[in-house]
Design a protein around this motif. Structure first.
Motif, PDB file in Angstrom:
ATOM      1  N   THR A   1      86.629  54.947  94.436  1.00 27.42           N
ATOM      2  CA  THR A   1      85.682  54.598  93.375  1.00 27.42           C
ATOM      3  C   THR A   1      84.465  53.934  93.997  1.00 27.42           C
ATOM      4  O   THR A   1      84.543  53.327  95.070  1.00 27.42           O
ATOM      5  CB  THR A   1      86.302  53.632  92.345  1.00 27.42           C
ATOM      6  OG1 THR A   1      86.840  52.489  93.034  1.00 27.42           O
ATOM      7  CG2 THR A   1      87.383  54.301  91.533  1.00 27.42           C
ATOM      8  N   HIS A   2      83.356  54.040  93.306  1.00 28.83           N
ATOM      9  CA  HIS A   2      82.127  53.362  93.726  1.00 28.83           C
ATOM     10  C   HIS A   2      82.005  52.030  92.998  1.00 28.83           C
ATOM     11  O   HIS A   2      82.182  51.963  91.776  1.00 28.83           O
ATOM     12  CB  HIS A   2      80.911  54.226  93.402  1.00 28.83           C
ATOM     13  CG  HIS A   2      79.610  53.491  93.486  1.00 28.83           C
ATOM     14  ND1 HIS A   2      79.115  52.993  94.674  1.00 28.83           N
ATOM     15  CD2 HIS A   2      78.709  53.136  92.519  1.00 28.83           C
ATOM     16  CE1 HIS A   2      77.959  52.370  94.441  1.00 28.83           C
ATOM     17  NE2 HIS A   2      77.690  52.448  93.149  1.00 28.83           N
TER      18      HIS A   2
ATOM     19  N   ARG B   1      84.052  49.823  88.597  1.00 31.69           N
ATOM     20  CA  ARG B   1      84.353  50.843  89.601  1.00 31.69           C
ATOM     21  C   ARG B   1      84.330  52.212  88.935  1.00 31.69           C
ATOM     22  O   ARG B   1      85.083  52.470  88.004  1.00 31.69           O
ATOM     23  CB  ARG B   1      85.683  50.560  90.274  1.00 31.69           C
ATOM     24  CG  ARG B   1      85.764  49.156  90.889  1.00 31.69           C
ATOM     25  CD  ARG B   1      86.674  49.114  92.088  1.00 31.69           C
ATOM     26  NE  ARG B   1      86.157  49.885  93.202  1.00 31.69           N
ATOM     27  CZ  ARG B   1      85.461  49.381  94.228  1.00 31.69           C
ATOM     28  NH1 ARG B   1      85.155  48.090  94.247  1.00 31.69           N
ATOM     29  NH2 ARG B   1      85.062  50.160  95.219  1.00 31.69           N
ATOM     30  N   ASP B   2      83.468  53.077  89.454  1.00 27.52           N
ATOM     31  CA  ASP B   2      83.291  54.416  88.905  1.00 27.52           C
ATOM     32  C   ASP B   2      83.870  55.465  89.838  1.00 27.52           C
ATOM     33  O   ASP B   2      83.658  55.403  91.064  1.00 27.52           O
ATOM     34  CB  ASP B   2      81.798  54.719  88.715  1.00 27.52           C
ATOM     35  CG  ASP B   2      81.239  54.123  87.440  1.00 27.52           C
ATOM     36  OD1 ASP B   2      81.997  53.421  86.747  1.00 27.52           O
ATOM     37  OD2 ASP B   2      80.057  54.339  87.159  1.00 27.52           O
TER      38      ASP B   2
ATOM     39  N   PHE C   1      84.165  58.997  91.848  1.00 27.83           N
ATOM     40  CA  PHE C   1      83.125  59.799  92.499  1.00 27.83           C
ATOM     41  C   PHE C   1      82.929  61.152  91.831  1.00 27.83           C
ATOM     42  O   PHE C   1      81.813  61.628  91.667  1.00 27.83           O
ATOM     43  CB  PHE C   1      83.469  60.014  93.973  1.00 27.83           C
ATOM     44  CG  PHE C   1      83.246  58.803  94.824  1.00 27.83           C
ATOM     45  CD1 PHE C   1      81.970  58.449  95.232  1.00 27.83           C
ATOM     46  CD2 PHE C   1      84.307  58.005  95.220  1.00 27.83           C
ATOM     47  CE1 PHE C   1      81.754  57.330  96.021  1.00 27.83           C
ATOM     48  CE2 PHE C   1      84.103  56.889  96.011  1.00 27.83           C
ATOM     49  CZ  PHE C   1      82.826  56.553  96.414  1.00 27.83           C
TER      50      PHE C   1
ATOM     51  N   SER D   1      88.738  52.635  97.428  1.00 25.30           N
ATOM     52  CA  SER D   1      88.108  53.635  98.301  1.00 25.30           C
ATOM     53  C   SER D   1      87.647  54.864  97.530  1.00 25.30           C
ATOM     54  O   SER D   1      86.644  55.484  97.887  1.00 25.30           O
ATOM     55  CB  SER D   1      89.081  54.066  99.403  1.00 25.30           C
ATOM     56  OG  SER D   1      89.350  53.011 100.290  1.00 25.30           O
TER      57      SER D   1
ATOM     58  N   LYS E   1      79.999  49.651  91.227  1.00 22.72           N
ATOM     59  CA  LYS E   1      78.699  49.732  90.561  1.00 22.72           C
ATOM     60  C   LYS E   1      78.351  48.387  89.928  1.00 22.72           C
ATOM     61  O   LYS E   1      78.941  47.988  88.926  1.00 22.72           O
ATOM     62  CB  LYS E   1      78.729  50.828  89.493  1.00 22.72           C
ATOM     63  CG  LYS E   1      77.380  51.055  88.818  1.00 22.72           C
ATOM     64  CD  LYS E   1      77.392  52.347  88.007  1.00 22.72           C
ATOM     65  CE  LYS E   1      78.167  52.240  86.741  1.00 22.72           C
ATOM     66  NZ  LYS E   1      78.112  53.486  85.942  1.00 22.72           N
TER      67      LYS E   1
ATOM     68  N   ASP F   1      82.418  65.761  95.840  1.00 23.37           N
ATOM     69  CA  ASP F   1      81.956  64.379  95.707  1.00 23.37           C
ATOM     70  C   ASP F   1      82.694  63.430  96.651  1.00 23.37           C
ATOM     71  O   ASP F   1      82.221  62.323  96.906  1.00 23.37           O
ATOM     72  CB  ASP F   1      82.127  63.919  94.264  1.00 23.37           C
ATOM     73  CG  ASP F   1      81.291  64.760  93.312  1.00 23.37           C
ATOM     74  OD1 ASP F   1      80.059  64.743  93.438  1.00 23.37           O
ATOM     75  OD2 ASP F   1      81.886  65.457  92.458  1.00 23.37           O
TER      76      ASP F   1
ATOM     77  N   PRO G   1      81.000  61.405 101.012  1.00 20.96           N
ATOM     78  CA  PRO G   1      81.834  60.348 101.606  1.00 20.96           C
ATOM     79  C   PRO G   1      83.229  60.871 101.931  1.00 20.96           C
ATOM     80  O   PRO G   1      83.722  61.812 101.278  1.00 20.96           O
ATOM     81  CB  PRO G   1      81.877  59.275 100.519  1.00 20.96           C
ATOM     82  CG  PRO G   1      81.591  59.988  99.250  1.00 20.96           C
ATOM     83  CD  PRO G   1      80.682  61.132  99.600  1.00 20.96           C
TER      84      PRO G   1
END
Length: 459
Positions: free
Chosen positions: A424-425, A103-104, A106, A422, A427, A183, A207
């Motif tokens: 974090t993306h 999890r990255d 934003f 929510s 990946k 971001d 987002p």
């Protein structure tokens, strides 16, 4: 040039150093936020009271709740940051491939806070964003000038502006911030403003989480404990003087028990706030005179069974119960956001469900019943952000629950791990052994090669 462009540029440059992705940085920011609150407790209590939270219990909760949240997040963060192993098709796994999802963060997150939780509903999203490794720009509410000024003074004393910055002001400042390519945007407020936020975010494909409100039903069937239901619903509708997004907006009561419910609700108002709520230190003010005027305009004095008084100069609206109310009454047109409880009646649960479904999807729904079949029908049929059975409001304080709306009451959710996810993306990464054969993916294609592709779905 946009007056906040330089701030955003510096936050993005700071984020790109990769420092915010470390566990140590995240814990350090949470500790700073905790120290900011602990070392200035009395000043926060005083400024929140000056703005509108005159109730002592609400002053304490406004400041102390974020402290508890910070400690909970710190205890869980290490586990949240661990990559998760992803299953692979058999032929990949057998050939030595592995896969994981990390999890990255934003990047720079704009958090626009509301007046009704000037500390809690601004700093809770900040805790979420920082624990996820994002930098933060906090936009305080123009309607809480004392709290905003205190945050504007203290934040720079504890944080580098590249990590956490604060902006105060009104429409001009928000408009300027929304022009920039943040971001992520996190907004708590009304559905009307939420639409403006979403349109602005679309320009930069940013987002968002939108935490909006709703006209929240509290449904009381004929099997409910009426005294218990009435007191909990009255408390839920009048705590924070009703200025709470998940407060019960109306009681929808079975006709066979409605007269008893009305009497118990009237009794509950006195039990909670006495005969003089205007001078009761446990009853908060309305945010400003304009909101008092708006709320007073919603009160049909011919239907007042308790309360009904208001005073613009004192920023006071009495805890008020209206009965009988129908769907055609003005007060049922939209979220009340004040200490007024309309009471409607129903005779058939299916008809009641259909009526609720015609309205905008609420942020919360409360069911009061001892009938399992009725309870399950309501919970499975109605769409709402979150709720409770035989309780109001308390679900919002359970840190293992997500908090978020659906439809007109919002999008996205936060609190605890749900908030971390929510902000974090997810990946995914496939780790392939060097020289792994994928000949069936290369042209020229044959039927044999195409059939080999079916293995991608064999786990």
């Amino acid at each position: 040039m946009n007056k906040y462009q330089n701030l955003l540029d510096r936050q993005k440059a700071y984020f790109n150093t990769n420092i915010t992705k470390s566990f140590e940085w995240r814990i350090e920011q949470l500790d700073k936020l905790s120290n900011l609150l602990k070392e200035n407790l009395d000043e926060f209590y005083a400024t929140v009271s000056k703005d509108f939270k005159t109730a002592i219990s609400e002053q304490v909760f406004e400041v102390n709740a974020p402290l508890g949240i910070i400690e909970m997040v710190k205890g869980q963060l290490k586990n949240w940051m661990e990559p998760t192993i992803a299953p692979l098709p058999k032929f990949l796994a057998e050939a030595g491939h592995t896969a994981f999802v990390q999890r990255d963060p934003f990047g720079s997150t704009l958090i626009i806070g509301p007046f009704n939780g000037p500390i809690l509903l601004l700093l809770y999203p900040a805790v979420t964003a920082l624990s996820a490794g994002n930098t933060v720009v906090l936009k305080t509410s123009v309607d809480t000038p004392a709290t905003s000024a205190l945050l504007e003074k203290l934040i720079p004393q504890y944080f580098q502006e590249e990590a956490v910055a604060v902006v105060s002001g009104g429409v001009e400042e928000v408009t300027a911030l929304l022009e920039l390519p943040f971001d992520f945007i996190f907004f708590t407020g009304s559905a009307r403003v939420g639409k403006i936020i979403l349109r602005a975010a679309a320009e930069n494909l940013t987002p968002v989480i939108l935490e909006l409100g709703g006209h929240n039903p509290a449904i009381v069937d004929e099997t409910a404990d009426i005294a218990d239901a009435a007191k909990k619903i009255v408390w839920g509708a009048t705590s924070w003087s009703g200025q709470f997004c998940a407060s019960p907006g109306y009681a929808y009561v079975h006709e066979s028990v409605v007269e008893q419910f009305v009497e118990e609700a009237k009794k509950a108002v006195v039990e909670l706030y006495g005969n003089d709520p205007k001078n009761n230190p446990e009853y908060s003010s309305i945010i400003n005179a304009a909101h008092v005027k708006r709320l007073a305009g919603l009160i049909d004095q011919t239907k007042v069974v308790a309360g009904g008084e208001s005073d613009e100069s004192a920023r006071f609206v009495a805890p008020t119960i209206l009965y009988p109310i129908t769907w055609e009454d003005k007060i049922m047109e939209e979220e009340i956001f004040g200490p007024i409880l309309p009471i409607l009646t129903f005779s058939d649960l299916d008809v009641a469900i259909a009526k609720i479904q015609k309205a905008a999807k609420p942020l919360a729904t409360y069911v009061f019943s001892t009938n399992k079949e009725n309870t399950e029908k309501l919970l499975s049929t109605l769409s709402f952000g979150g709720g409770a059975v035989n309780m109001t409001n308390v679900q919002l304080f359970v840190a293992s629950f997500p908090f978020g709306g659906v439809g007109g009451s919002g999008m996205g959710s936060y609190v605890g791990k749900y908030g971390y996810d929510s902000l974090t993306h997810a990946k995914p990464v496939l780790n392939s052994p060097a020289g792994a054969v994928i000949d069936h993916l290369y042209p020229p294609y044959t039927m044999e090669k195409l059939q080999a592709l079916n293995g991608w779905f064999d786990f």
